[in-house]
Design a protein around this motif. Structure first.
Motif, PDB file in Angstrom:
ATOM      1  N   ILE A  27      -8.901   7.627 -11.982  1.00 21.75           N
ATOM      2  CA  ILE A  27      -8.619   8.475 -13.147  1.00 21.75           C
ATOM      3  C   ILE A  27      -7.739   9.659 -12.751  1.00 21.75           C
ATOM      4  CG2 ILE A  27      -9.665  10.005 -14.857  1.00 21.75           C
ATOM      5  CD1 ILE A  27     -12.085   8.137 -14.894  1.00 21.75           C
ATOM      6  N   GLU A  28      -8.070  10.297 -11.626  1.00 22.21           N
ATOM      7  CA  GLU A  28      -7.300  11.468 -11.185  1.00 22.21           C
ATOM      8  C   GLU A  28      -5.856  11.101 -10.870  1.00 22.21           C
ATOM      9  OE1 GLU A  28      -5.404  14.346  -8.667  1.00 22.21           O
ATOM     10  OE2 GLU A  28      -5.985  12.316  -8.045  1.00 22.21           O
ATOM     11  N   ARG A  29      -5.650   9.956 -10.193  1.00 22.74           N
ATOM     12  CA  ARG A  29      -4.296   9.535  -9.840  1.00 22.74           C
ATOM     13  C   ARG A  29      -3.498   9.106 -11.066  1.00 22.74           C
ATOM     14  NH1 ARG A  29      -1.902  11.726  -6.025  1.00 22.74           N
ATOM     15  NH2 ARG A  29      -3.184  13.319  -7.026  1.00 22.74           N
ATOM     16  N   PHE A  30      -4.131   8.445 -12.013  1.00 23.85           N
ATOM     17  CA  PHE A  30      -3.421   8.078 -13.237  1.00 23.85           C
ATOM     18  C   PHE A  30      -2.939   9.326 -13.966  1.00 23.85           C
ATOM     19  CE2 PHE A  30      -5.133   3.610 -13.468  1.00 23.85           C
ATOM     20  CZ  PHE A  30      -3.896   3.008 -13.658  1.00 23.85           C
ATOM     21  N   MET A  31      -3.742  10.389 -13.950  1.00 21.12           N
ATOM     22  CA  MET A  31      -3.349  11.631 -14.608  1.00 21.12           C
ATOM     23  C   MET A  31      -2.267  12.365 -13.812  1.00 21.12           C
ATOM     24  SD  MET A  31      -5.105  11.723 -17.392  1.00 21.12           S
ATOM     25  CE  MET A  31      -4.889  13.443 -17.878  1.00 21.12           C
ATOM     26  N   GLU A 108       0.508  11.093  -2.168  1.00 21.10           N
ATOM     27  CA  GLU A 108      -0.399  10.127  -1.549  1.00 21.10           C
ATOM     28  C   GLU A 108      -1.835  10.636  -1.456  1.00 21.10           C
ATOM     29  OE1 GLU A 108       1.436   9.485   2.192  1.00 21.10           O
ATOM     30  OE2 GLU A 108       3.003   8.156   1.388  1.00 21.10           O
ATOM     31  N   ARG A 109      -2.114  11.737  -2.076  1.00 20.15           N
ATOM     32  CA  ARG A 109      -3.456  12.314  -2.021  1.00 20.15           C
ATOM     33  C   ARG A 109      -4.507  11.325  -2.528  1.00 20.15           C
ATOM     34  NH1 ARG A 109      -5.228  17.807  -5.322  1.00 20.15           N
ATOM     35  NH2 ARG A 109      -7.177  18.206  -4.224  1.00 20.15           N
ATOM     36  N   TYR A 110      -5.569  11.174  -1.779  1.00 12.11           N
ATOM     37  CA  TYR A 110      -6.719  10.315  -2.084  1.00 12.11           C
ATOM     38  C   TYR A 110      -6.423   8.814  -1.973  1.00 12.11           C
ATOM     39  CZ  TYR A 110      -8.522  14.631  -4.203  1.00 12.11           C
ATOM     40  OH  TYR A 110      -8.905  15.920  -4.438  1.00 12.11           O
ATOM     41  N   LEU A 111      -5.166   8.412  -1.778  1.00  5.74           N
ATOM     42  CA  LEU A 111      -4.876   6.980  -1.743  1.00  5.74           C
ATOM     43  C   LEU A 111      -5.467   6.305  -0.512  1.00  5.74           C
ATOM     44  CD1 LEU A 111      -1.233   6.622  -3.105  1.00  5.74           C
ATOM     45  CD2 LEU A 111      -3.415   6.504  -4.300  1.00  5.74           C
ATOM     46  N   SER A 112      -5.512   7.021   0.610  1.00  2.39           N
ATOM     47  CA  SER A 112      -6.127   6.429   1.798  1.00  2.39           C
ATOM     48  C   SER A 112      -7.619   6.194   1.581  1.00  2.39           C
ATOM     49  CB  SER A 112      -5.907   7.335   3.016  1.00  2.39           C
ATOM     50  OG  SER A 112      -6.477   8.619   2.798  1.00  2.39           O
ATOM     51  N   LEU A 113      -8.274   7.111   0.864  1.00  2.00           N
ATOM     52  CA  LEU A 113      -9.700   6.926   0.563  1.00  2.00           C
ATOM     53  C   LEU A 113      -9.896   5.743  -0.375  1.00  2.00           C
ATOM     54  CD1 LEU A 113     -12.636   7.788   0.697  1.00  2.00           C
ATOM     55  CD2 LEU A 113     -12.176   9.483  -1.088  1.00  2.00           C
ATOM     56  N   LEU A 114      -9.016   5.598  -1.366  1.00  7.60           N
ATOM     57  CA  LEU A 114      -9.128   4.459  -2.281  1.00  7.60           C
ATOM     58  C   LEU A 114      -8.913   3.149  -1.535  1.00  7.60           C
ATOM     59  CD1 LEU A 114      -9.508   3.552  -5.209  1.00  7.60           C
ATOM     60  CD2 LEU A 114      -7.026   3.761  -5.519  1.00  7.60           C
ATOM     61  N   ALA A 172     -10.320  -1.623  -7.083  1.00  5.86           N
ATOM     62  CA  ALA A 172      -9.843  -0.596  -6.150  1.00  5.86           C
ATOM     63  C   ALA A 172      -8.586  -1.073  -5.421  1.00  5.86           C
ATOM     64  CB  ALA A 172     -10.936  -0.256  -5.142  1.00  5.86           C
ATOM     65  N   LEU A 173      -8.566  -2.348  -5.017  1.00  4.45           N
ATOM     66  CA  LEU A 173      -7.403  -2.878  -4.310  1.00  4.45           C
ATOM     67  C   LEU A 173      -6.186  -2.958  -5.230  1.00  4.45           C
ATOM     68  CD1 LEU A 173      -6.159  -4.148  -1.789  1.00  4.45           C
ATOM     69  CD2 LEU A 173      -7.036  -6.366  -2.575  1.00  4.45           C
ATOM     70  N   VAL A 174      -6.390  -3.420  -6.461  1.00  3.40           N
ATOM     71  CA  VAL A 174      -5.282  -3.550  -7.409  1.00  3.40           C
ATOM     72  C   VAL A 174      -4.675  -2.185  -7.725  1.00  3.40           C
ATOM     73  CG1 VAL A 174      -4.686  -4.178  -9.778  1.00  3.40           C
ATOM     74  CG2 VAL A 174      -6.122  -5.701  -8.412  1.00  3.40           C
ATOM     75  N   THR A 175      -5.515  -1.203  -8.005  1.00  2.00           N
ATOM     76  CA  THR A 175      -4.996   0.125  -8.336  1.00  2.00           C
ATOM     77  C   THR A 175      -4.392   0.807  -7.117  1.00  2.00           C
ATOM     78  OG1 THR A 175      -7.251   1.003  -8.049  1.00  2.00           O
ATOM     79  CG2 THR A 175      -6.523   0.516 -10.295  1.00  2.00           C
ATOM     80  N   TRP A 176      -4.943   0.561  -5.935  1.00  2.00           N
ATOM     81  CA  TRP A 176      -4.354   1.139  -4.717  1.00  2.00           C
ATOM     82  C   TRP A 176      -2.936   0.616  -4.520  1.00  2.00           C
ATOM     83  CZ3 TRP A 176      -2.918  -1.346  -0.057  1.00  2.00           C
ATOM     84  CH2 TRP A 176      -2.537  -0.481   0.961  1.00  2.00           C
ATOM     85  N   ARG A 177      -2.743  -0.680  -4.685  1.00  2.00           N
ATOM     86  CA  ARG A 177      -1.400  -1.250  -4.548  1.00  2.00           C
ATOM     87  C   ARG A 177      -0.465  -0.714  -5.633  1.00  2.00           C
ATOM     88  NH1 ARG A 177      -0.462  -5.287  -1.029  1.00  2.00           N
ATOM     89  NH2 ARG A 177      -2.250  -6.265  -0.005  1.00  2.00           N
TER      90      ARG A 177
END
Length: 207
Positions: A27-31, A108-114, A172-177
């Motif tokens: 949600i945070e990354r989409f925003m 790229e914030r939080y993407l490594s965690l995702l 999680a994998l789909v949104t990370w990509r």
């Protein structure tokens, strides 16, 4: 839902925590990765128009810096041009590159965690499967035979955790990509914008 969690046993709790964290990040990354906040489509042309007659005033540069991520990168180049009377191209490129690296890190914030959650969720589901299998084998007793209740609980633990691990991992994998591809596109867009603005910041480009 609570009955399913009870049937899945304690191994499902790490998966629930992972699902909550993944949902919050998505949600945070989409925003945060909306084009209007990263690279407004008309921003570069407006900046080039401003720099044709000279460098913008400091307050205008400050507003540009605060407008978007792309604005931050462009403002860094303009500030470098304002502090370098000789118009050294190498120094301007270095200012753009440094600002671009900071911007990419911000995107790229939080993407490594995702990505970690996407990789770890199936393993956590496998852990729950193993725990369930252990309970299944523990239900077998040479003296008293099998315990149907314990056997059913072990099967439910194994199956629920396997399914829930995949339910968490796949989105999680789909949104990370998707986010990785989006960030790469934004980074490329900022690089091209810097290349287009650079000639206008050199002394001959402002004449």
């Amino acid at each position: 839902m609570f009955s399913i969690i009870q049937a899945a046993g304690w191994p499902i709790w790490p998966l629930i925590l992972c699902s909550i964290a993944a949902l919050a990040i998505i949600i945070e990354r989409f925003m945060s990765l909306r084009a209007a906040r990263i690279a407004p489509p008309t921003l570069l042309d407006e900046v080039i128009t401003l720099t044709r007659s000279g460098l913008p005033a400091p307050d205008v540069v400050d507003k540009l810096h605060d407008s978007s991520v792309l604005g931050t990168v462009l403002a860094a180049g303009i500030r470098a041009a304002a502090t370098d009377a000789r118009g050294d191209e190498a120094q301007l490129r270095n200012a753009f590159e440094n600002a671009g690296r900071l911007a990419a890190h911000r995107l790229e914030r939080y993407l490594s965690l995702l990505g970690t959650i996407a990789s770890a969720a199936p393993l956590l589901g496998l852990l729950g499967t193993v725990v369930g299998m252990i309970e299944i084998f523990g239900a077998q007793s040479p003296s008293t035979g099998s315990n149907p209740e314990q056997l059913a609980h072990g099967i439910s633990v194994a199956l629920y955790n396997t399914a829930f691990g995949l339910i968490v991992a796949i989105p999680a994998l789909v949104t990370w990509r998707h986010f990785r591809s989006l960030v790469d596109g934004y980074v490329l867009q900022m690089e091209q914008a810097a290349e287009r603005l650079l000639p206008h910041l050199l002394p001959r480009g402002r004449r």
